[in-house]
Design a protein around this motif. Sequence first.
Motif, mmCIF file in Angstrom:
data_model
loop_
_atom_site.group_PDB
_atom_site.id
_atom_site.type_symbol
_atom_site.label_atom_id
_atom_site.label_comp_id
_atom_site.label_asym_id
_atom_site.label_seq_id
_atom_site.Cartn_x
_atom_site.Cartn_y
_atom_site.Cartn_z
ATOM 1 N N ARG A 102 5.316 -4.071 8.287
ATOM 2 C CA ARG A 102 5.732 -3.423 7.420
ATOM 3 C C ARG A 102 7.299 -4.137 6.967
ATOM 4 N NH1 ARG A 102 1.313 -1.650 7.889
ATOM 5 N NH2 ARG A 102 1.095 0.405 8.816
ATOM 6 N N ASP A 103 7.847 -4.105 5.554
ATOM 7 C CA ASP A 103 9.245 -4.491 5.271
ATOM 8 C C ASP A 103 10.072 -2.899 5.516
ATOM 9 O OD1 ASP A 103 11.879 -4.874 3.999
ATOM 10 O OD2 ASP A 103 10.639 -6.542 2.597
ATOM 11 N N ASN A 128 0.896 -1.265 -0.034
ATOM 12 C CA ASN A 128 -0.045 -0.180 -0.020
ATOM 13 C C ASN A 128 0.826 1.242 -0.162
ATOM 14 O OD1 ASN A 128 -2.767 -1.315 0.051
ATOM 15 N ND2 ASN A 128 -2.274 -1.968 2.279
ATOM 16 N N PHE A 129 0.027 2.417 -0.660
ATOM 17 C CA PHE A 129 0.925 3.672 -0.778
ATOM 18 C C PHE A 129 -0.312 4.536 -0.371
ATOM 19 C CE2 PHE A 129 2.501 6.672 -4.429
ATOM 20 C CZ PHE A 129 2.843 7.717 -3.364
ATOM 21 N N LEU A 144 1.717 -1.066 4.758
ATOM 22 C CA LEU A 144 1.859 0.317 4.070
ATOM 23 C C LEU A 144 3.435 0.553 3.996
ATOM 24 C CD1 LEU A 144 0.842 2.986 3.350
ATOM 25 C CD2 LEU A 144 0.680 3.542 5.901
ATOM 26 N N GLN A 145 3.833 0.922 2.531
ATOM 27 C CA GLN A 145 5.475 0.857 2.476
ATOM 28 C C GLN A 145 5.884 2.150 2.088
ATOM 29 O OE1 GLN A 145 6.219 -2.793 3.762
ATOM 30 N NE2 GLN A 145 7.467 -1.534 3.335
ATOM 31 N N THR A 146 4.874 3.059 1.597
ATOM 32 C CA THR A 146 5.429 4.297 1.063
ATOM 33 C C THR A 146 4.273 5.088 1.466
ATOM 34 O OG1 THR A 146 6.063 3.073 -1.014
ATOM 35 C CG2 THR A 146 6.073 5.579 -1.269
ATOM 36 N N ILE A 147 4.781 6.534 2.011
ATOM 37 C CA ILE A 147 3.935 7.603 2.256
ATOM 38 C C ILE A 147 4.395 8.777 1.520
ATOM 39 C CG2 ILE A 147 3.115 9.103 4.278
ATOM 40 C CD1 ILE A 147 4.417 5.682 4.851
ATOM 41 N N TYR A 148 3.340 9.658 1.106
ATOM 42 C CA TYR A 148 3.710 11.063 0.522
ATOM 43 C C TYR A 148 2.806 11.835 1.425
ATOM 44 C CZ TYR A 148 3.865 15.032 -2.911
ATOM 45 O OH TYR A 148 3.996 16.085 -3.177
ATOM 46 N N CYS A 151 0.172 9.065 11.401
ATOM 47 C CA CYS A 151 1.353 8.243 10.972
ATOM 48 C C CYS A 151 1.033 6.931 10.955
ATOM 49 C CB CYS A 151 2.557 8.306 12.187
ATOM 50 S SG CYS A 151 3.010 10.008 12.472
ATOM 51 N N ARG A 152 0.351 6.458 10.049
ATOM 52 C CA ARG A 152 -0.318 5.183 9.741
ATOM 53 C C ARG A 152 0.560 4.424 9.306
ATOM 54 N NH1 ARG A 152 -3.477 6.300 13.101
ATOM 55 N NH2 ARG A 152 -4.352 4.189 12.625
ATOM 56 N N MET A 153 1.980 4.737 9.060
ATOM 57 C CA MET A 153 3.008 3.725 8.599
ATOM 58 C C MET A 153 3.722 3.070 9.941
ATOM 59 S SD MET A 153 4.082 6.847 9.708
ATOM 60 C CE MET A 153 4.130 7.837 8.181
ATOM 61 N N PHE A 154 3.335 3.613 11.089
ATOM 62 C CA PHE A 154 3.592 2.778 12.417
ATOM 63 C C PHE A 154 3.022 1.651 12.468
ATOM 64 C CE2 PHE A 154 4.517 6.841 14.796
ATOM 65 C CZ PHE A 154 5.270 7.085 14.207
#
Length: 628
Positions: free
Chosen positions: A419-420, A281-282, A391-395, A412-415
């Motif tokens: 995740r890799d 996901n991005f 979720l690997q990429t965030i802009y 901060c949903r990348m927390f």
Amino acid sequence: MGTYLSNYLSKLNDKPGLAAAVQNTADAVIPKLQGFAKQESPAGLLLGHVQSGKTSHVFGVITAAADAGYKIFILLTSGISALQQQTFVRALGVLSDDFTVCDEKDSIRLQVERLRKPVVIVLKKNARVLNKWRNYLRSSGLCQGQPVFIIDDEADAASLNTQVNQKQQSTINKSLNNIRALAAHTIYLQLTATPQSLFLQTMDSGFKPLFVHYFTPGSGYLGGDFFYSEPRPLCIKIVDENELSAIRETDSHIPEGLQQAFMAFLVSAADLALSGKNVCNFMIHPSVKIADHGATADKIAGFMNLLLKADESELREGIKKAWEDLHNTKPDIKPLDEICCKALELLDENNQQINISVMNSTSVCQSSYDTGFNIVVGGNTLGRGITFPALQTIYYCRKTKMPQADTYWQHCRMFGYDRDRGLMRIFLPQSMLKAFTDMNQANTAMIKQIQKLPIDQIRLIYPPTVKPTRDCVIDKQSVDIIAGGVNYFPNDPSAEGTTVLDNMLASYSDETEVNVDLLIQIIQNITLGSDEDWSPKAFVSCLEAWKASKEPGCTLAKLIIRRDRNISKGTGTLLSPEDRRKSLEETAKPVLIMYRLNGQQDLGWEGEALWVPNIKMPEGKFFYKSDK
């Protein structure tokens, strides 16, 4: 260990680390709750990190409380129906063997089941829903003689009184208070990763927690220290401050940062697909404006079309650049040739595998992103409770002059855990990186205080460019704010503690760099005629907060001692021009200046020597605390 908790933990056998952590939480929280058994509706706080497994800990507390005799549990979620259903389904899956798990429409089933088993009622924070269930539970007699245990997920979000400064009460806050008044004894356990607004509540509000239990995330968790530490990690990529303006342009130009973010996602998706994974996901968060979400989605779709039409060598060069960057953090990424082939396959317009969706208040999008290669564009909806697996990429180019720490931290949903870490990439402007780094330092300081200090001594520390929370839920008259860079001195010093301070400071003279702990000890021994304008307790809490921060040199301070002073009472800060200059020159550390006055009566004093403090906290920081 009781039966209910034991049965729940048995379902976590495949996650032994989680099971042990949940048991530790239950063992810590239940005795604290029982310690407040005589209060009508005590509030406690269960604090975890964003997407760190808080719900698993909540179920552990519920089952342990059932072992302790509680039979009625109300689990509150945010006002979004999809999130309420997500929590209900999850509770049904792990608790239904031992509990009656009720949805919002299950009042008739509960009437039939009664309390044959403990009941967990999952409700969203909606005034209509809360009032309906309050009326049903009151009329049914189920709560008669029974304590009620309420767990409020994201308790800082919709539960607080948003009209406190108008001396009125907001609708959901009033409905929650009515629910809490259902029984003679109600436990109210708050759950969140962003407790800033809760700590700044007054005791009279009923929403300031009386205790906090903080649980650490499990192994493999990627959080603030991974993404927003110093020096800047390789996963962070800086984009131009004005990329949003370029996105808003009606032409087909796609800003460079957004292009780089898409290519990082494309290569990451290809690598995961080649490894047998079926999800990547991005997330794109351009702003709060709905028009910007649509414009961004259109730009991404246009860029994908350009890639399909591009010369193969040109496309390969773009993929190679992203691959080389990701190779720095994931040396075992699949070979470039394989990545290129898979990327072309993902882009193939005849077999489109990359999905673009917009998530906001006006859009209807898929409810789950646990499969597929997805690009999700949105604003505030991409926050609390929304989970994006892999979720690997965030802009992130959303900007504001004064970000609110709790709101932005929930973005901060990348927390998370799945995740890799080698493929993680965050694209954002330097100004927002600075803001998130400051917020991470503030969180670290807050957690250190929670682990060490009584709850009434916790202070939130932020730079002047960041607010801890939204103004509308804080009683402005109750918040004590101490600003760094300002000299504070008491108007009513006293000679009572002079001998103690004489002995403590006997070996110090002139200027000395000391440990912050010494300043704390000195201030704890200062006696004042009145502490209304200069509270030793307040400055001790500021120093504890500073010591807990990650700021360079946060354990050090400057101590300046001056003796044999003849100064008239009522002359302001009492500082000489030279000492004022020295105080202003030190910007990075706390400064405590101690003047020993001779205290002559003809100068307005009582005829006894006395020590007068003057303290300045580090510049560029504000220290917040509710003083009621």
